[in-house]
Design a protein around this motif. Structure first.
Motif, short mmCIF file in Angstrom:
data_model
loop_
_atom_site.label_atom_id
_atom_site.label_comp_id
_atom_site.label_asym_id
_atom_site.label_seq_id
_atom_site.Cartn_x
_atom_site.Cartn_y
_atom_site.Cartn_z
N HIS A 31 -0.19 -2.47 -10.85
CA HIS A 31 -0.33 -2.54 -9.39
C HIS A 31 -1.32 -1.46 -8.94
N VAL A 63 -2.25 0.59 -5.52
CA VAL A 63 -1.55 0.84 -4.26
C VAL A 63 -2.29 1.88 -3.42
N ASP A 64 -1.99 1.91 -2.13
CA ASP A 64 -2.58 2.96 -1.30
C ASP A 64 -1.70 4.22 -1.41
N ALA A 71 2.08 3.89 -0.28
CA ALA A 71 2.89 3.12 -1.22
C ALA A 71 3.08 3.90 -2.52
N ILE A 130 6.75 4.62 -3.91
CA ILE A 130 7.18 4.16 -5.25
C ILE A 130 7.72 5.33 -6.07
N ILE A 159 6.55 -1.64 3.36
CA ILE A 159 6.22 -1.28 1.97
C ILE A 159 7.47 -1.32 1.09
N GLY A 217 8.28 -4.75 0.21
CA GLY A 217 7.37 -5.24 -0.84
C GLY A 217 7.81 -4.77 -2.22
N ILE A 218 8.25 -3.52 -2.28
CA ILE A 218 8.73 -2.97 -3.56
C ILE A 218 10.01 -3.69 -3.99
#
Lengths: 458, 50
Positions: free
Chosen positions: A22, A24-25, A28, A32, A65, A68-69
């Motif tokens: 992945h 990510v920005d 995120a 995470i 976010i 999404g995770i």
């Protein structure tokens, strides 16, 4: 397990057990990192605090976010569980197939490279050439033990295999003569220092060798420092024109120009770029494996420089790719969609089980790096593997065999690493070669970053 | 950018069900000879279970 890192402007999250990658920005990336050990409210508070200056980062955004995770986790693409621990042992227990042999057709060499693990081709023993009879028996042994496996690999290795060239040609002819009847497909590799390469070798190799590995350490002064002739002269000028001719005529067949770097050329990317300047595009450069007492041994102080070199290489390869002049680096070849299945990833390199080395006398060893060590003699090509105790130890080598690998994100990329390196570094094939691990992990981070860049930086 | 973008990768869990044919190259046989890795190995049969 996940592995997060930042490289070349990308935030990358690797999910170890699903193999997912992945990008990510920053927000995120931070979420995470906290996801498994913090409550939702704790995450929201921490992120709002950290990004207080950024009006775009608000509660709704953070919750989006987290959702999404959650979805990725539900779909097995993030924080996937490890379900593979038992696979390797069971797979290797069931699997008695041999699929590759490294034939040491010459335990002698026409170069005297200081760092050679084969002690200038002799492997701590007598000089010798393999006879056709021994080689033929090795091929018969391979076929007899290969089960239904169709693709069989034979590497002509040494010492310098071109010193036993007539036998190499006879063995190729013999293998080809039985291919159809035995329903096998032989893939030959020739690993050579180039000194004896001539038009006849090139023509034969281009017809028969699936791959050729051509040893060149890079810049003339680097190559000539350690890769010297028996008359103590540098070998660069002898071999480079031959390799260029060889590669030019290779067509679509595989080759690698392969070098070794040492403490003397920690800036090894300059050697890789030199290879590219010579017209070679398929490149491999390996860290020297030797006793730490050698003056050219890599040191702890070299490590940060080597990490930097791997990054320089990855970025420069991306640049070359964009300019339409790509080069391939063996350790950066990674195919995220068509790469190895989980069985391959957990079962290790196969030394001592599906891969063995054969000496000029027909003795079997787990791999070329164990040749000459009597404790690791497995048997011979007539009686087969008789030292089953040693083979069983290699059968247990896998991505889960070492306690040090338990929490390592890279274990499904190295599959537990090189047994020979582990043995030489720790005295045990189920130990680890920590220095090699560090370099390996850096290479994987770079290789994955390159895949990310290829996709997102078009 | 979207907060999280996912690259297409081989599903390792799925490959546990239909992988393991063993036709792939032995890891150390090509270019390295001194440092094992499996990441750069190609699957001979991958189109079936990517």
């Amino acid at each position: 397990m996940i592995h997060q890192y930042k490289l070349n402007g990308y935030n990358i999250v690797l999910d170890v057990y699903s193999g997912s990658v992945h990008v990510v920005d920053d927000v995120a990336y931070d979420i995470i990192a906290m996801y498994e050990t913090n409550t939702k409210d704790e995450i929201i508070d921490a992120i709002l605090k950290k990004y207080a200056d950024n009006p775009e980062v608000n509660r709704e955004e953070i919750l989006e976010i987290i959702d999404g995770i959650d979805d990725l986790k539900k779909n097995g693409k993030l924080f996937a569980e490890d379900k593979y621990a038992g696979l390797a042992i069971n797979f290797k227990k069931k699997n008695n197939v041999i699929k590759a042999l490294c034939l040491h057709v010459a335990h002698t060499c026409n170069l005297t490279c200081d760092y050679c693990f084969a002690s200038q081709g002799k492997y701590q023993g007598e000089r010798a050439l393999m006879s056709f009879e021994v080689g033929k028996q090795a091929i018969d042994f391979l076929v007899a033990n290969s089960g239904t496996r169709r693709n069989l690999e034979i590497d002509f290795f040494g010492g310098e295999p071109l010193m036993g060239w007539d036998v190499v040609k006879q063995l190729v002819a013999y293998a080809r003569s039985i291919e159809k009847e035995k329903n096998k497909n032989f893939r030959f590799t020739l690993t050579t220092n180039g000194v004896l390469v001539d038009d006849e070798v090139i023509e034969f190799a281009n017809k028969e060798m699936h791959n050729v590995v051509l040893s060149l350490d890079g810049r003339r002064e680097i190559h000539d420092r350690l890769r010297r002739t028996v008359n103590n002269k540098g070998s660069y000028d002898i071999i480079v024109p031959k390799f260029q001719k060889f590669v030019e005529s290779r067509g679509n067949k595989g080759y690698y120009v392969r070098g070794t770097f040492t403490h003397d050329n920690v800036d090894f990317t300059n050697d890789i770029f030199h290879m590219a300047d010579l017209g070679f595009t398929e490149l491999s450069m390996e860290p020297v494996v030797c006793s730490p007492d050698e003056p050219y041994a890599l040191t702890e102080e070299d490590l940060p420089k080597l990490f930097e070199q791997y990054e320089i290489l990855a970025k420069d390869m991306l640049r070359r790719q964009k300019e339409g002049k790509p080069i391939t680096f063996y350790h950066y070849m990674i195919d995220l969609t068509g790469g190895p299945c989980i069985y391959k990833r957990v079962t290790g390199c196969g030394s001592g089980t599906e891969y063995m080395a054969v000496t000029p006398w027909g003795e079997l060893f787990p791999c070329h790096q164990f040749v000459g060590d009597p404790a690791y003699s497995l048997g011979d090509v007539w009686k087969g593997v008789t030292n089953t105790a040693v083979q069983d130890k290699f059968r247990m080598c896998n991505a889960y065999a070492r306690k040090e690998c338990q929490d390592c994100w890279a274990k499904l990329y190295c599959s537990g690493g090189c047994a020979a390196n582990s043995y030489h570094a720790s005295g045990d094939i189920t130990g680890i070669y920590e220095y090699g691990c560090k370099l390996f992990k850096k290479r994987m981070e770079c290789a994955i970053m390159m895949k990310v860049a290829e996709q997102f930086d078009k | 950018m979207k907060h999280i973008q996912t690259l297409e990768t081989r599903d390792l869990a799925a490959s546990a069900k239909n992988g393991g044919c063993g036709e792939c190259q032995t890891s150390c046989q090509s270019a390295c000879k001194t440092s094992c890795g499996v990441a750069n190995q190609q699957c001979e049969n991958c189109s079936e279970d990517k």
